[in-house]
Design a protein around this motif. Structure first.
Motif, PDB file in Angstrom:
ATOM      1  N   PRO A   1       0.833  -1.126   0.081  1.00 57.93           N
ATOM      2  CA  PRO A   1      -0.123   0.258  -0.321  1.00 57.93           C
ATOM      3  C   PRO A   1       0.695   1.328  -0.030  1.00 57.93           C
ATOM      4  CG  PRO A   1       0.157  -1.035   1.989  1.00 57.93           C
ATOM      5  CD  PRO A   1       0.482  -1.806   1.234  1.00 57.93           C
ATOM      6  N   PRO A   2       0.266   1.948  -0.126  1.00 57.04           N
ATOM      7  CA  PRO A   2       0.720   3.514   0.056  1.00 57.04           C
ATOM      8  C   PRO A   2       1.110   4.426   1.078  1.00 57.04           C
ATOM      9  CG  PRO A   2      -1.234   4.097  -0.924  1.00 57.04           C
ATOM     10  CD  PRO A   2      -0.832   2.623  -0.818  1.00 57.04           C
ATOM     11  N   VAL A   3       2.156   4.297   1.669  1.00 61.37           N
ATOM     12  CA  VAL A   3       2.895   4.645   2.699  1.00 61.37           C
ATOM     13  C   VAL A   3       4.012   6.076   2.855  1.00 61.37           C
ATOM     14  CG1 VAL A   3       3.540   3.790   5.400  1.00 61.37           C
ATOM     15  CG2 VAL A   3       2.336   2.771   3.707  1.00 61.37           C
ATOM     16  N   SER A   4       3.558   7.142   3.496  1.00 60.93           N
ATOM     17  CA  SER A   4       5.047   8.260   3.429  1.00 60.93           C
ATOM     18  C   SER A   4       4.893   8.802   4.712  1.00 60.93           C
ATOM     19  CB  SER A   4       3.950   9.301   2.515  1.00 60.93           C
ATOM     20  OG  SER A   4       3.364   9.110   1.701  1.00 60.93           O
TER      21      SER A   4
ATOM     22  N   GLU B   1      10.339  18.272  16.534  1.00 57.18           N
ATOM     23  CA  GLU B   1      10.268  17.413  15.759  1.00 57.18           C
ATOM     24  C   GLU B   1       9.605  17.281  15.753  1.00 57.18           C
ATOM     25  OE1 GLU B   1      13.100  13.439  15.434  1.00 57.18           O
ATOM     26  OE2 GLU B   1      12.109  14.007  17.262  1.00 57.18           O
ATOM     27  N   ALA B   2       8.541  16.773  14.674  1.00 57.01           N
ATOM     28  CA  ALA B   2       7.542  16.428  14.058  1.00 57.01           C
ATOM     29  C   ALA B   2       7.687  15.173  12.631  1.00 57.01           C
ATOM     30  CB  ALA B   2       6.984  17.379  13.132  1.00 57.01           C
ATOM     31  N   MET B   3       7.258  13.712  13.554  1.00 58.02           N
ATOM     32  CA  MET B   3       7.247  12.988  12.692  1.00 58.02           C
ATOM     33  C   MET B   3       5.532  11.680  12.011  1.00 58.02           C
ATOM     34  SD  MET B   3       9.940  10.750  14.733  1.00 58.02           S
ATOM     35  CE  MET B   3       9.493  11.521  16.740  1.00 58.02           C
ATOM     36  N   TRP B   4       5.326  12.049  10.835  1.00 55.10           N
ATOM     37  CA  TRP B   4       4.774  11.402  10.614  1.00 55.10           C
ATOM     38  C   TRP B   4       4.036  10.191   9.484  1.00 55.10           C
ATOM     39  CZ3 TRP B   4       1.006  15.682   7.492  1.00 55.10           C
ATOM     40  CH2 TRP B   4       1.162  16.982   8.411  1.00 55.10           C
ATOM     41  N   CYS B   5       3.324   9.019   9.817  1.00 49.63           N
ATOM     42  CA  CYS B   5       3.577   7.817   8.772  1.00 49.63           C
ATOM     43  C   CYS B   5       2.052   7.860   7.842  1.00 49.63           C
ATOM     44  CB  CYS B   5       3.756   7.194   9.421  1.00 49.63           C
ATOM     45  SG  CYS B   5       3.921   5.484   9.009  1.00 49.63           S
ATOM     46  N   GLN B   6       1.806   8.525   6.813  1.00 56.58           N
ATOM     47  CA  GLN B   6       0.456   8.500   6.329  1.00 56.58           C
ATOM     48  C   GLN B   6       0.102   7.264   5.360  1.00 56.58           C
ATOM     49  OE1 GLN B   6      -0.479  11.169   8.642  1.00 56.58           O
ATOM     50  NE2 GLN B   6      -1.033  12.125   6.415  1.00 56.58           N
TER      51      GLN B   6
ATOM     52  N   VAL C   1      10.944   1.096   8.602  1.00 57.67           N
ATOM     53  CA  VAL C   1      10.357   0.568   8.734  1.00 57.67           C
ATOM     54  C   VAL C   1       9.293  -0.713   9.585  1.00 57.67           C
ATOM     55  CG1 VAL C   1       7.407   0.772   6.853  1.00 57.67           C
ATOM     56  CG2 VAL C   1       9.909   2.201   6.682  1.00 57.67           C
ATOM     57  N   SER C   2       8.572  -0.490  10.015  1.00 57.20           N
ATOM     58  CA  SER C   2       7.747  -1.498  10.485  1.00 57.20           C
ATOM     59  C   SER C   2       6.148  -1.427  11.249  1.00 57.20           C
ATOM     60  CB  SER C   2       8.196  -2.054  12.233  1.00 57.20           C
ATOM     61  OG  SER C   2       8.084  -0.815  13.138  1.00 57.20           O
ATOM     62  N   HIS C   3       5.444  -2.779  11.568  1.00 59.02           N
ATOM     63  CA  HIS C   3       4.677  -2.745  11.818  1.00 59.02           C
ATOM     64  C   HIS C   3       4.364  -2.951  12.667  1.00 59.02           C
ATOM     65  CE1 HIS C   3       3.731  -3.833   7.676  1.00 59.02           C
ATOM     66  NE2 HIS C   3       4.476  -4.666   7.660  1.00 59.02           N
ATOM     67  N   SER C   4       2.838  -1.506  12.799  1.00 55.63           N
ATOM     68  CA  SER C   4       2.794  -1.728  14.370  1.00 55.63           C
ATOM     69  C   SER C   4       1.676  -2.626  14.812  1.00 55.63           C
ATOM     70  CB  SER C   4       1.875  -0.192  14.513  1.00 55.63           C
ATOM     71  OG  SER C   4       0.609   0.024  13.720  1.00 55.63           O
TER      72      SER C   4
ATOM     73  N   GLY D   1      -1.272  -2.993  13.965  1.00 55.89           N
ATOM     74  CA  GLY D   1      -2.207  -3.046  12.121  1.00 55.89           C
ATOM     75  C   GLY D   1      -1.228  -2.304  11.575  1.00 55.89           C
ATOM     76  N   GLY D   2      -1.355  -1.142  11.109  1.00 56.07           N
ATOM     77  CA  GLY D   2      -0.543  -0.806  11.077  1.00 56.07           C
ATOM     78  C   GLY D   2       1.058  -0.045  10.104  1.00 56.07           C
ATOM     79  N   TRP D   3       1.484   0.749  10.048  1.00 60.98           N
ATOM     80  CA  TRP D   3       2.856   1.172   9.867  1.00 60.98           C
ATOM     81  C   TRP D   3       3.904   2.653  10.792  1.00 60.98           C
ATOM     82  CZ3 TRP D   3       5.270  -0.572   5.042  1.00 60.98           C
ATOM     83  CH2 TRP D   3       4.788  -1.003   4.503  1.00 60.98           C
ATOM     84  N   ASP D   4       4.882   1.723  10.804  1.00 64.50           N
ATOM     85  CA  ASP D   4       5.641   2.348  12.064  1.00 64.50           C
ATOM     86  C   ASP D   4       6.512   3.376  11.591  1.00 64.50           C
ATOM     87  OD1 ASP D   4       4.347   2.936  14.403  1.00 64.50           O
ATOM     88  OD2 ASP D   4       4.943   1.105  15.908  1.00 64.50           O
ATOM     89  N   CYS D   5       6.778   4.177  11.277  1.00 63.49           N
ATOM     90  CA  CYS D   5       7.903   5.061  10.017  1.00 63.49           C
ATOM     91  C   CYS D   5       8.750   5.801  11.066  1.00 63.49           C
ATOM     92  CB  CYS D   5       7.744   6.078   9.076  1.00 63.49           C
ATOM     93  SG  CYS D   5       6.319   5.428   8.310  1.00 63.49           S
ATOM     94  N   SER D   6      10.568   5.629  11.983  1.00 61.31           N
ATOM     95  CA  SER D   6      11.038   6.289  12.181  1.00 61.31           C
ATOM     96  C   SER D   6      12.518   6.365  11.283  1.00 61.31           C
ATOM     97  CB  SER D   6      11.697   4.870  13.433  1.00 61.31           C
ATOM     98  OG  SER D   6      10.549   4.976  14.289  1.00 61.31           O
ATOM     99  N   PRO D   7      12.670   7.804  11.612  1.00 65.73           N
ATOM    100  CA  PRO D   7      13.658   8.544  10.826  1.00 65.73           C
ATOM    101  C   PRO D   7      15.000   7.564  11.342  1.00 65.73           C
ATOM    102  CG  PRO D   7      12.915   9.982  12.216  1.00 65.73           C
ATOM    103  CD  PRO D   7      11.868   8.898  12.721  1.00 65.73           C
TER     104      PRO D   7
END
Length: 383
Positions: free
Chosen positions: A140-143, A155-160, A357-360, A363-369
């Motif tokens: 799926p598309p994940v940004s 600091e701001a972090m998004w995983c969309q 990138v990992s799965h939370s 069931g979603g996504w986690d993105c750590s810089p």
């Protein structure tokens, strides 16, 4: 529109979406509603649209990555500094609410951004705020977004993950994933979600943001709940774009402020203790007259930069040369298919360059810089 050259290639940057709805392209194409209806004639209600291939006629000259980024770095006033400078936790949360509302931008009916390719990036700076986005998944598309301001220590972090579905008379885009804003000077993290985008096709075409947004700070136990409300189904009652909500202490459940207003006009809070009402957000001040980013360092632009990857397609759309636009889009998409085949033939798995990138658990996504701070960008927003 700004076109700047990087050796023999072009970086195409266009106006950000502002309150006035102005654009580098006239999207008022004839028979646009009929074209949209023909596009969905073979799509079943409830269908997932993430793999739907759109012709350039239905694109505006911008990637989804750029749209996410613009909502953070394209502002006429510095709301993030206000978040950091609040005298107490309640005032800081109130400022975070205003900042969250500012990321809600007007849409244009009948056109959508490009679907980012895998590994595409967007890197822009505004003063001390440096913003970096990467497309970390295609299907799926994940940004992922990472933004840092070392001066303000923010600091701001998004995983969309947008999930568009067709419902016969409308398209609803749920934006899965979490957003975090960290005020490091105060040791506070604010966690929030995004409203969903409603694209109404019939009976009255329109684009709006709807749904519930919760903003919570685990350290202070303060919570804000916002409800975005759209027009009525028949489009009556004019432009509503209402926001209703409350700010409360989760430990005592005591409501401290009542939130009321319109996200495209002004939003107020009412102090439940003394009845005082004040404006916390003015859309005209924040998202009016926004300036187009410019290239400061052409040689520093990465090959994966959105404004470079899609430059030929954007030029075709801007000039309404639809044959050029179709060919440019085809070239980008076919190159991605070739790269995928090459990786598969070598048994390689693609990995993001800037995020882990990992799965939370949910069931979603986690993105750590990967990097602690985002470096200054070769593309800047004029002040």
């Amino acid at each position: 529109m700004i076109i700047q050259r990087k050796e023999e290639t072009k970086v195409v940057l266009t106006k950000p979406f502002s309150l006035e709805g102005d654009s580098d392209v006239d999207y008022k194409a004839p028979n646009i509603l009929q074209r949209i209806l023909s596009l969905f004639k073979n799509v079943r209600p409830g269908s997932d649209l993430t793999r739907l291939q759109l012709p350039p006629l239905f694109n505006f000259p911008k990637s989804q990555l750029q749209c996410y980024g613009e909502s953070v770095y394209c502002t006429a006033s510095d709301l993030l500094s206000k978040c950091n400078n609040g005298e107490n936790p309640l005032e800081r949360l109130t400022s975070v609410v205003a900042w969250s509302i500012s990321t809600t931008r007007p849409g244009t009916f009948g056109v959508v951004p490009y679907n980012p390719i895998l590994g595409e990036t967007h890197h822009v700076s505004r003063r001390n705020l440096n913003v970096l986005l990467e497309q970390v998944s295609h299907h799926p598309p994940v940004s992922a977004l990472h933004a840092t301001d070392e001066k303000e220590n923010i600091e701001a972090m998004w995983c969309q993950q947008p999930a568009p579905k067709f419902y016969g008379t409308s398209v609803e885009v749920q934006v899965h994933g979490k957003r975090q804003l960290k005020l490091l000077n105060h040791g506070e993290t604010y966690e929030m979600n995004s409203p969903q985008l409603l694209i109404r096709i019939l009976p009255v075409p329109g684009v709006d943001w709807v749904g519930n947004v919760t903003i919570r700070c685990p350290e202070t136990k303060l919570v804000a709940e916002l409800h975005y409300r759209s027009n009525s189904f028949l489009g009556f009652r004019g432009n509503q774009r209402l926001i209703k909500g409350k700010i409360y202490d989760s430990l005592s459940s005591k409501i401290l402020y009542e939130v009321d207003g319109h996200w495209d006009r002004t939003v107020t809070v009412k102090d439940t203790k003394n009845g005082e009402v004040r404006v916390i957000y003015d859309a005209k001040e924040v998202i009016s007259g926004l300036k187009t980013p410019t290239v400061k360092d052409a040689m520093g632009v990465w090959p994966s930069e959105s404004a470079l990857v899609w430059s030929e397609l954007s030029e075709g759309i801007l000039s309404k040369d639809w044959e050029k636009a179709r060919e440019a889009k085809k070239v980008v998409e076919e190159k991605q298919r070739d790269l995928l085949r090459e990786r598969e033939s070598r048994g390689e798995t693609w990995a993001p360059k800037h995020f882990i990138v990992s799965h939370s658990k949910e069931g979603g996504w986690d993105c750590s810089p990967i990097q602690k701070c985002v470096p200054p960008a070769p593309i800047v927003v004029p002040i």
